[in-house]
Scaffold this motif. Structure first.
Motif, PDB file in Angstrom:
ATOM      1  N   GLN A 138       0.835  -1.204   0.000  1.00 51.01           N
ATOM      2  CA  GLN A 138       0.000   0.000   0.000  1.00 51.01           C
ATOM      3  C   GLN A 138       0.879   1.268   0.000  1.00 51.01           C
ATOM      4  N   LYS A 139       1.988   1.232   0.731  1.00 53.55           N
ATOM      5  CA  LYS A 139       2.883   2.401   0.816  1.00 53.55           C
ATOM      6  C   LYS A 139       3.675   2.625  -0.479  1.00 53.55           C
ATOM      7  N   ILE A 140       4.094   1.544  -1.136  1.00 57.44           N
ATOM      8  CA  ILE A 140       4.949   1.717  -2.316  1.00 57.44           C
ATOM      9  C   ILE A 140       4.183   1.734  -3.635  1.00 57.44           C
ATOM     10  N   GLU A 141       2.938   1.290  -3.620  1.00 59.91           N
ATOM     11  CA  GLU A 141       2.156   1.202  -4.857  1.00 59.91           C
ATOM     12  C   GLU A 141       2.085   2.523  -5.633  1.00 59.91           C
ATOM     13  N   PRO A 142       1.929   3.692  -4.977  1.00 61.53           N
ATOM     14  CA  PRO A 142       1.865   4.945  -5.745  1.00 61.53           C
ATOM     15  C   PRO A 142       3.136   5.251  -6.543  1.00 61.53           C
ATOM     16  N   PHE A 143       4.244   4.605  -6.207  1.00 56.03           N
ATOM     17  CA  PHE A 143       5.518   4.873  -6.863  1.00 56.03           C
ATOM     18  C   PHE A 143       5.880   3.820  -7.902  1.00 56.03           C
TER      19      PHE A 143
END
Length: 78
Positions: free
Chosen positions: A28-33
């Motif tokens: 969830q934390k890295i998905e936007p990147f």
């Protein structure tokens, strides 16, 4: 550690065991990147070969500066 050979590629890998909850939080934390590239939708299959006396894995376990693998890899289901 033994003598360093500058002609050998040195790769460092760190592996961590995550619970499903921790994995989901990390994702969830890295998905936007992240974005899926042309390789992201493939299944990767590996078959590793060795001698009858398991020389390749025995050598690998000793952590030499250069390791040999005999691997067959397919991108997609063979």
């Amino acid at each position: 550690m033994g003598e360093k050979n500058n002609n050998v590629f040195e790769r460092i890998e760190k592996k961590y065991l995550l619970t499903e909850d921790k994995f989901n939080l990390l994702f969830q934390k890295i998905e936007p990147f992240m974005s899926i590239d042309k390789f992201g939708l493939h299944t990767i299959c590996n078959i590793y070969y060795d001698t009858e006396t398991f020389e390749l894995i025995r050598n690998s376990i000793e952590k030499p500066s250069y390791k040999e693998k005999f691997r067959l890899r397919s991108y997609g289901v063979p």
